[in-house]
Design a protein around this motif. Sequence first.
Motif, mmCIF file in Angstrom:
data_model
loop_
_atom_site.group_PDB
_atom_site.id
_atom_site.type_symbol
_atom_site.label_atom_id
_atom_site.label_comp_id
_atom_site.label_asym_id
_atom_site.label_seq_id
_atom_site.Cartn_x
_atom_site.Cartn_y
_atom_site.Cartn_z
ATOM 1 N N ASP A 1 26.720 -62.714 8.473
ATOM 2 C CA ASP A 1 26.138 -61.812 7.480
ATOM 3 C C ASP A 1 25.326 -62.573 6.439
ATOM 4 O O ASP A 1 24.266 -62.105 5.999
ATOM 5 C CB ASP A 1 27.247 -60.999 6.804
ATOM 6 N N GLU A 2 25.813 -63.736 6.019
ATOM 7 C CA GLU A 2 25.044 -64.532 5.053
ATOM 8 C C GLU A 2 23.737 -65.019 5.673
ATOM 9 O O GLU A 2 22.699 -65.042 4.994
ATOM 10 C CB GLU A 2 25.871 -65.716 4.538
ATOM 11 N N ALA A 3 23.795 -65.404 6.947
ATOM 12 C CA ALA A 3 22.569 -65.849 7.618
ATOM 13 C C ALA A 3 21.566 -64.705 7.720
ATOM 14 O O ALA A 3 20.364 -64.886 7.458
ATOM 15 C CB ALA A 3 22.901 -66.393 8.997
ATOM 16 N N LEU A 4 22.037 -63.527 8.089
ATOM 17 C CA LEU A 4 21.136 -62.376 8.221
ATOM 18 C C LEU A 4 20.503 -62.002 6.884
ATOM 19 O O LEU A 4 19.359 -61.537 6.835
ATOM 20 C CB LEU A 4 21.895 -61.177 8.795
ATOM 21 N N SER A 5 21.249 -62.248 5.809
ATOM 22 C CA SER A 5 20.733 -61.876 4.489
ATOM 23 C C SER A 5 19.555 -62.747 4.048
ATOM 24 O O SER A 5 18.811 -62.351 3.139
ATOM 25 C CB SER A 5 21.854 -61.952 3.450
ATOM 26 N N VAL A 6 19.403 -63.903 4.638
ATOM 27 C CA VAL A 6 18.311 -64.800 4.232
ATOM 28 C C VAL A 6 17.306 -65.035 5.362
ATOM 29 O O VAL A 6 16.417 -65.874 5.236
ATOM 30 C CB VAL A 6 18.862 -66.163 3.744
ATOM 31 N N MET A 7 17.459 -64.305 6.463
ATOM 32 C CA MET A 7 16.579 -64.520 7.609
ATOM 33 C C MET A 7 15.178 -63.973 7.408
ATOM 34 O O MET A 7 14.239 -64.371 8.108
ATOM 35 C CB MET A 7 17.179 -63.900 8.881
ATOM 36 N N ASP A 8 15.019 -63.078 6.460
ATOM 37 C CA ASP A 8 13.702 -62.498 6.207
ATOM 38 C C ASP A 8 12.694 -63.616 5.943
ATOM 39 O O ASP A 8 12.938 -64.530 5.158
ATOM 40 C CB ASP A 8 13.771 -61.558 5.005
ATOM 41 N N LYS A 9 11.547 -63.532 6.572
ATOM 42 C CA LYS A 9 10.544 -64.595 6.459
ATOM 43 C C LYS A 9 10.057 -64.794 5.034
ATOM 44 O O LYS A 9 9.576 -65.863 4.676
ATOM 45 C CB LYS A 9 9.356 -64.288 7.377
ATOM 46 N N THR A 10 10.184 -63.743 4.215
ATOM 47 C CA THR A 10 9.692 -63.878 2.844
ATOM 48 C C THR A 10 10.537 -64.835 2.016
ATOM 49 O O THR A 10 10.083 -65.341 0.986
ATOM 50 C CB THR A 10 9.689 -62.500 2.146
ATOM 51 N N THR A 11 11.775 -65.131 2.463
ATOM 52 C CA THR A 11 12.616 -66.068 1.712
ATOM 53 C C THR A 11 12.135 -67.499 1.876
ATOM 54 O O THR A 11 12.364 -68.345 1.008
ATOM 55 C CB THR A 11 14.079 -65.986 2.176
ATOM 56 N N GLY A 12 11.514 -67.780 3.003
ATOM 57 C CA GLY A 12 11.016 -69.129 3.264
ATOM 58 C C GLY A 12 12.100 -70.144 3.560
ATOM 59 O O GLY A 12 11.838 -71.362 3.576
ATOM 60 N N LEU A 13 13.328 -69.683 3.806
ATOM 61 C CA LEU A 13 14.431 -70.616 4.048
ATOM 62 C C LEU A 13 14.439 -71.113 5.490
ATOM 63 O O LEU A 13 14.753 -72.270 5.762
ATOM 64 C CB LEU A 13 15.767 -69.952 3.701
ATOM 65 N N PHE A 14 14.119 -70.237 6.435
ATOM 66 C CA PHE A 14 14.042 -70.656 7.837
ATOM 67 C C PHE A 14 12.645 -71.242 8.084
ATOM 68 O O PHE A 14 11.624 -70.592 7.829
ATOM 69 C CB PHE A 14 14.285 -69.464 8.761
#
Length: 632
Positions: free
Chosen positions: A473-486
Amino acid sequence: MEETVMEELICEEAILAEEIPEVKPAAVVNKNGVKAEAAIASGGGGAASGFSGTKIFTWFMVLALLGVWSSVAVVWLELVDYDNVIGKLSAYDADGDGDFDVEDAKVLLGVKERPVSLVQREAKEESAVEEQTAVPLPPISDDFIPDDSRDEATQPYEESKQFTDRPGSQETREAEEKTIQEDSEGNAEDQPEDMLKYKDKKKKPKLLNTFEKTIKTEIDAAEKLRKKGKVEEAVLAFDTLVQQYPQSPRCRYGKALAEDDLAEKMRSNDMLQKALITYKEASELPNATPDLIKATLKKRAERQQFLGRMRGALATLEKLVQIFPEDVALKNDLGVAHLLIGDNKSAKRVYEEVLAIAPSNGFAKVHYGFILKSENKIAESIPFLRDGLESGDPGTDDGRFYFHLGDALQRMGDDSAYKWYERGHQRGHFASVWQRSLYNVDGLKAQPWWTPKDTGYMDLVKTLERNWRTIRDEALSVMDKTTGLFVPEEENLREKGEWGQFTLWQQGKKAGESCHSVPKTCGLLERYPEATGCKRGQIKFSVMQPGTHVWPHTGPTNCRLRMHLGLVIPKTGCKIRCTNDTRAWEEGKVLIFDDSFEHEVWQDADSYRLIFIVDVWHPELTQYQRQTLSPI
């Protein structure tokens, strides 16, 4: 008065010598274990037993060398190093006729000066040679050397080294000893014929200038201490010579070598820094021979690289190439220096220059091929890597070149890749055809797939599997490309597709502020140092989109194992092969494999695949090894 008596005695004994028949020399071994040739005559041996003192000894040696009282020489030869004595006496060939006679004896005993004409003639001859070969040496700047910290060698060509795993030191020392030995050897007429033929093929380096040849015996004595491993004594001996002859490049070079050896013995980077300074001083002294300049600066650059001072080494090598522009080997070394700081563009230019003047140079070929492959010019890299390895030239037999040639061939669909992997294995670069990591600890258990019980990290595995939904769930919460984390995978391992990664730990340290975005996941891992403290691994999320294929590849080290926790796994189409065993992920389950073995990944599903990757230390590594191994 004493000098007059001695002169008369010498003349008298010289007259007597003409009346004494020649005596055949016999082998004598003195108490130092040195074999000497001495003329043995009957009687008179006890006459010398009551004498002592250097002056008296020198007097008797002169007489012995003149062919009289030779039994006295035998007595003294039992106590001294014959070769050392003869070496000193040879400097007094006063009339230049190639032997030691009465006139020379007078010089040795101080009753006659060495003829000025001979000294001038020798100096003039040497100076004429030096004028033809002398190379001006501009000062070397240390402006680019970081004084407060080591450079981090994070480039793919080479990892950073610690003093405890000094690279190639035995090879380097053997080459260096050979150079010093060749410089100290006698005239050609004293050498066996087969040795002369060998030497004709390789020019003997000339490390001594005109003046230094007159103090060669003293230099050799200090060098002998160093060769015997008496490095503390050697440092003192060379330091004394440097104080006595401050303008002697060879004395200062000897001091640098001795300091270098002492640094290795002490495992001291501070002592090695002293050696670096002394190397520089030696290279900048006037009247240094070209061979000594070259040897000194090459040594200095090598040690700068060893300390991680890559830019300082680069400056030294650039200076060397300026001084010796026709030396292809130096250009090759300069190319490596550029690679070590990640400047592939400059390295490529250097190797293009080398191959333009030496098209068959194997060293330049493998490095040029390596650079082409790093530029993803796979097909173009193959002939350079292959031809370079087949040349067998020094510096080409390196695991990296077998690794990248095989990898390039695999990517081109050429099964001959495994022939080169096998050859790399036979040469000792790979543990096996399958296990091709290059930064290894010998003796660790090697198998492609592991069970949690095999690893001994059962608690970590259970924690991951029990909390897999929280992690997901934490991974899915930041997977959005707009976060720039991945961010896209940057190791050029994909044939096609999209593969993103979000790193939490790298080289045993947290990756910036990444844990702020997934605090629960990081909190779960904090109590597992086998993972968070793994300096040769990462902890990261990995998302792979449909249509992605990852080339067959191996990780860099056998010091870690890799755990994959399934978070979002399509029902079909996703699989991973390690050696010849292919498996699939399951949500909430951990797969464990040794990524130093060849592995390959396919993502042919209709939706993305998400996993959590946790690298852990190989369970057989000791605590000391985990603390001291360099990061990757």
